[in-house]
Design a protein around this motif. Structure first.
Motif, PDB file in Angstrom:
ATOM      1  N   ALA A   1      -5.637   6.386 -11.084  1.00 50.88           N
ATOM      2  CA  ALA A   1      -4.218   6.468 -10.747  1.00 50.88           C
ATOM      3  C   ALA A   1      -3.532   7.152 -11.924  1.00 50.88           C
ATOM      4  O   ALA A   1      -3.514   6.612 -13.032  1.00 50.88           O
ATOM      5  N   THR A   2      -2.990   8.319 -11.698  1.00 50.09           N
ATOM      6  CA  THR A   2      -2.431   9.120 -12.789  1.00 50.09           C
ATOM      7  C   THR A   2      -0.910   9.197 -12.764  1.00 50.09           C
ATOM      8  O   THR A   2      -0.308   9.767 -13.664  1.00 50.09           O
ATOM      9  N   GLY A   3      -0.277   8.632 -11.739  1.00 49.53           N
ATOM     10  CA  GLY A   3       1.173   8.663 -11.649  1.00 49.53           C
ATOM     11  C   GLY A   3       1.819   7.467 -12.308  1.00 49.53           C
ATOM     12  O   GLY A   3       1.142   6.552 -12.792  1.00 49.53           O
ATOM     13  N   GLN A   4       3.141   7.470 -12.340  1.00 48.84           N
ATOM     14  CA  GLN A   4       3.888   6.345 -12.893  1.00 48.84           C
ATOM     15  C   GLN A   4       3.739   5.132 -11.981  1.00 48.84           C
ATOM     16  O   GLN A   4       3.674   5.259 -10.761  1.00 48.84           O
ATOM     17  N   PRO A   5       3.681   3.924 -12.558  1.00 43.87           N
ATOM     18  CA  PRO A   5       3.529   2.728 -11.715  1.00 43.87           C
ATOM     19  C   PRO A   5       4.726   2.536 -10.811  1.00 43.87           C
ATOM     20  O   PRO A   5       5.832   2.980 -11.113  1.00 43.87           O
ATOM     21  N   PRO A   6       4.530   1.856  -9.696  1.00 47.02           N
ATOM     22  CA  PRO A   6       5.661   1.556  -8.800  1.00 47.02           C
ATOM     23  C   PRO A   6       6.708   0.716  -9.518  1.00 47.02           C
ATOM     24  O   PRO A   6       6.392  -0.038 -10.434  1.00 47.02           O
ATOM     25  N   SER A   7       7.931   0.828  -9.098  1.00 50.27           N
ATOM     26  CA  SER A   7       8.993   0.026  -9.685  1.00 50.27           C
ATOM     27  C   SER A   7       8.868  -1.425  -9.244  1.00 50.27           C
ATOM     28  O   SER A   7       8.517  -1.714  -8.098  1.00 50.27           O
ATOM     29  N   ALA A   8       9.176  -2.333 -10.160  1.00 49.54           N
ATOM     30  CA  ALA A   8       9.181  -3.758  -9.821  1.00 49.54           C
ATOM     31  C   ALA A   8      10.510  -4.196  -9.224  1.00 49.54           C
ATOM     32  O   ALA A   8      10.609  -5.290  -8.658  1.00 49.54           O
ATOM     33  N   GLU A   9      11.521  -3.353  -9.328  1.00 47.45           N
ATOM     34  CA  GLU A   9      12.861  -3.722  -8.887  1.00 47.45           C
ATOM     35  C   GLU A   9      13.036  -3.527  -7.390  1.00 47.45           C
ATOM     36  O   GLU A   9      12.707  -2.461  -6.855  1.00 47.45           O
TER      37      GLU A   9
ATOM     38  N   ALA B   1      -2.301  -0.944 -11.989  1.00 46.92           N
ATOM     39  CA  ALA B   1      -2.831  -1.193 -13.330  1.00 46.92           C
ATOM     40  C   ALA B   1      -4.347  -1.105 -13.352  1.00 46.92           C
ATOM     41  O   ALA B   1      -4.944  -0.514 -14.270  1.00 46.92           O
ATOM     42  N   LEU B   2      -4.999  -1.680 -12.349  1.00 50.09           N
ATOM     43  CA  LEU B   2      -6.456  -1.627 -12.281  1.00 50.09           C
ATOM     44  C   LEU B   2      -6.953  -0.198 -12.073  1.00 50.09           C
ATOM     45  O   LEU B   2      -7.923   0.236 -12.699  1.00 50.09           O
ATOM     46  N   LEU B   3      -6.297   0.527 -11.192  1.00 53.12           N
ATOM     47  CA  LEU B   3      -6.710   1.898 -10.903  1.00 53.12           C
ATOM     48  C   LEU B   3      -6.455   2.818 -12.093  1.00 53.12           C
ATOM     49  O   LEU B   3      -7.254   3.715 -12.381  1.00 53.12           O
ATOM     50  N   ALA B   4      -5.340   2.599 -12.793  1.00 53.70           N
ATOM     51  CA  ALA B   4      -5.061   3.398 -13.982  1.00 53.70           C
ATOM     52  C   ALA B   4      -6.115   3.146 -15.055  1.00 53.70           C
ATOM     53  O   ALA B   4      -6.582   4.080 -15.728  1.00 53.70           O
ATOM     54  N   GLU B   5      -6.518   1.890 -15.212  1.00 53.93           N
ATOM     55  CA  GLU B   5      -7.562   1.545 -16.178  1.00 53.93           C
ATOM     56  C   GLU B   5      -8.873   2.244 -15.832  1.00 53.93           C
ATOM     57  O   GLU B   5      -9.629   2.650 -16.712  1.00 53.93           O
ATOM     58  N   ALA B   6      -9.121   2.390 -14.544  1.00 51.79           N
ATOM     59  CA  ALA B   6     -10.347   3.048 -14.088  1.00 51.79           C
ATOM     60  C   ALA B   6     -10.205   4.575 -14.051  1.00 51.79           C
ATOM     61  O   ALA B   6     -11.147   5.270 -13.670  1.00 51.79           O
ATOM     62  N   GLY B   7      -9.025   5.095 -14.408  1.00 52.06           N
ATOM     63  CA  GLY B   7      -8.811   6.537 -14.382  1.00 52.06           C
ATOM     64  C   GLY B   7      -8.596   7.090 -12.995  1.00 52.06           C
ATOM     65  O   GLY B   7      -8.770   8.297 -12.768  1.00 52.06           O
TER      66      GLY B   7
ATOM     67  N   ALA C   1       0.830  -1.205   0.000  1.00 55.93           N
ATOM     68  CA  ALA C   1       0.000   0.000   0.000  1.00 55.93           C
ATOM     69  C   ALA C   1       0.866   1.258   0.000  1.00 55.93           C
ATOM     70  O   ALA C   1       0.572   2.231  -0.706  1.00 55.93           O
ATOM     71  N   ALA C   2       1.947   1.244   0.782  1.00 57.11           N
ATOM     72  CA  ALA C   2       2.860   2.384   0.801  1.00 57.11           C
ATOM     73  C   ALA C   2       3.577   2.526  -0.528  1.00 57.11           C
ATOM     74  O   ALA C   2       3.870   3.646  -0.969  1.00 57.11           O
ATOM     75  N   LEU C   3       3.870   1.408  -1.194  1.00 55.80           N
ATOM     76  CA  LEU C   3       4.502   1.459  -2.507  1.00 55.80           C
ATOM     77  C   LEU C   3       3.536   1.980  -3.566  1.00 55.80           C
ATOM     78  O   LEU C   3       3.939   2.670  -4.513  1.00 55.80           O
ATOM     79  N   LEU C   4       2.271   1.658  -3.423  1.00 60.27           N
ATOM     80  CA  LEU C   4       1.255   2.106  -4.375  1.00 60.27           C
ATOM     81  C   LEU C   4       0.944   3.592  -4.232  1.00 60.27           C
ATOM     82  O   LEU C   4       0.722   4.286  -5.233  1.00 60.27           O
TER      83      LEU C   4
ATOM     84  N   LEU D   1       2.268  -6.732  -6.055  1.00 58.54           N
ATOM     85  CA  LEU D   1       0.896  -6.429  -5.668  1.00 58.54           C
ATOM     86  C   LEU D   1       0.572  -4.954  -5.922  1.00 58.54           C
ATOM     87  O   LEU D   1      -0.497  -4.616  -6.440  1.00 58.54           O
ATOM     88  N   ALA D   2       1.502  -4.064  -5.580  1.00 60.50           N
ATOM     89  CA  ALA D   2       1.305  -2.634  -5.835  1.00 60.50           C
ATOM     90  C   ALA D   2       1.151  -2.370  -7.330  1.00 60.50           C
ATOM     91  O   ALA D   2       0.295  -1.573  -7.754  1.00 60.50           O
ATOM     92  N   LEU D   3       1.952  -3.038  -8.144  1.00 65.54           N
ATOM     93  CA  LEU D   3       1.868  -2.861  -9.595  1.00 65.54           C
ATOM     94  C   LEU D   3       0.507  -3.293 -10.132  1.00 65.54           C
ATOM     95  O   LEU D   3      -0.077  -2.623 -10.990  1.00 65.54           O
TER      96      LEU D   3
END
Length: 303
Positions: free
Chosen positions: A199-207, A191-197, A29-32, A185-187
């Motif tokens: 989440a407007t920021g860059q996705p969290p890093s997977a690294e 993705a779901l929130l961005a699809e729904a409009g 959640a903090a990463l998201l 999980l954050a990623l």
């Protein structure tokens, strides 16, 4: 422009156990949170999740505190701890979750939900012990699915998939994701929130930001906190679980195991049917993503 207000509710998964940061935990959640707006300072994030919480705790303690914060977005990922208690009652779980989802929907917040894998499979328990826990988790997931659709939640399907066997995503206790799992999980939520409009920021890093715990550190954790967890569960769940396992073996010997599944399904259907109608208007169709095998791997689990 007003900040996005994101409040996270739940248990140790959302608290961040498995993803250490300083003297505490960080977690998915903090990463998201920073990715919900174009700039990280456009988000106000509050994590109310508490290790060991059950659905009752979310209703009685976390929800009132969260409503005072007037969230735009609230995550409710909970239920595994309920399955690990001798007091497990699917009707109570359904009533608790219905009340929580309805409260936030009436308040105009977007609700994030997820279904999770059963702890028996994650721990690698023998079949007779694992099957009763799996039956309970399936019941919880069925309720979460149904209520997510009822209230238009943004829902992540994370109950199964090849990712469960990817040990690089999980911490030493086999119940909580490690940093890589929390990031996945954050990623997926992003993705779901961005699809729904939403989440407007860059996705969290997977690294990963930090190196994985050493084997020595993992063994030390298991010998201290892990042992304490087993002791608590042994006093609470183990006697009942042994009775459930004995019942499981009796039914298997008689060839009547399907009766246990049918009984659990009937109890879940009755729990959903008993819920009051019209507590909140459904805002939109549930958005769901199925976690595939590798990179998609989000995570789950509890304690």
């Amino acid at each position: 422009m007003r900040s996005v207000r994101f409040v996270a509710l739940g248990d140790s998964l959302t608290q961040g156990v498995g993803d250490p940061a300083g003297d505490g935990w960080r977690g998915w959640a903090a990463l998201l949170a920073p990715s919900l707006a174009e700039t990280p300072d456009g988000v106000r994030f509050t994590n109310l999740a508490v290790s060991g919480a059950q659905t009752r705790d979310v209703v009685e303690r976390q929800t009132p505190a969260a409503l005072e914060l007037r969230p735009d977005l609230v995550s409710v990922v909970i239920g595994v701890n309920d399955t690990l208690r001798r007091t497990f009652d699917i009707q109570a779980v359904a009533a608790h979750l219905d009340e929580v989802y309805a409260s936030f929907t009436r308040a105009g917040a977007t609700v994030l939900t997820a279904c999770l894998p059963d702890p028996g499979a994650m721990l690698g328990l023998p079949g007779a012990l694992a099957r009763p826990l799996a039956r309970r988790q399936r019941a919880v997931n069925t309720v979460v699915h149904a209520l997510s659709e009822r209230y238009g939640a943004v829902h992540l399907h994370a109950a199964d998939g090849a990712w469960i066997t990817d040990r690089t995503l999980w911490s030493a206790d086999r119940l909580h994701p490690g940093e890589r799992g929390h990031r996945q999980l954050a990623l997926r939520f992003h993705a779901l929130l961005a699809e729904a409009g939403r989440a407007t920021g860059q996705p969290p890093s997977a690294e990963p930001e930090f190196p994985a715990p050493t084997r020595a550190a993992s063994l030390l954790w298991l010998a201290t906190a892990g042992t304490a967890w087993v002791a608590r569960r042994s006093r609470d769940l183990l006697p009942q679980l042994l009775r459930l396992a004995a019942d499981e073996l009796r039914h298997r010997a008689r060839g009547t195991s399907t009766r246990l599944d049918l009984s659990a399904s009937a109890a879940t259907s009755a729990a959903l049917s008993a819920l009051p109608e019209g507590r909140a208007e459904k805002t939109e169709a549930v958005r769901e993503v199925v976690v595939p095998g590798e990179v998609a791997v989000p995570d789950t689990a509890r304690v």
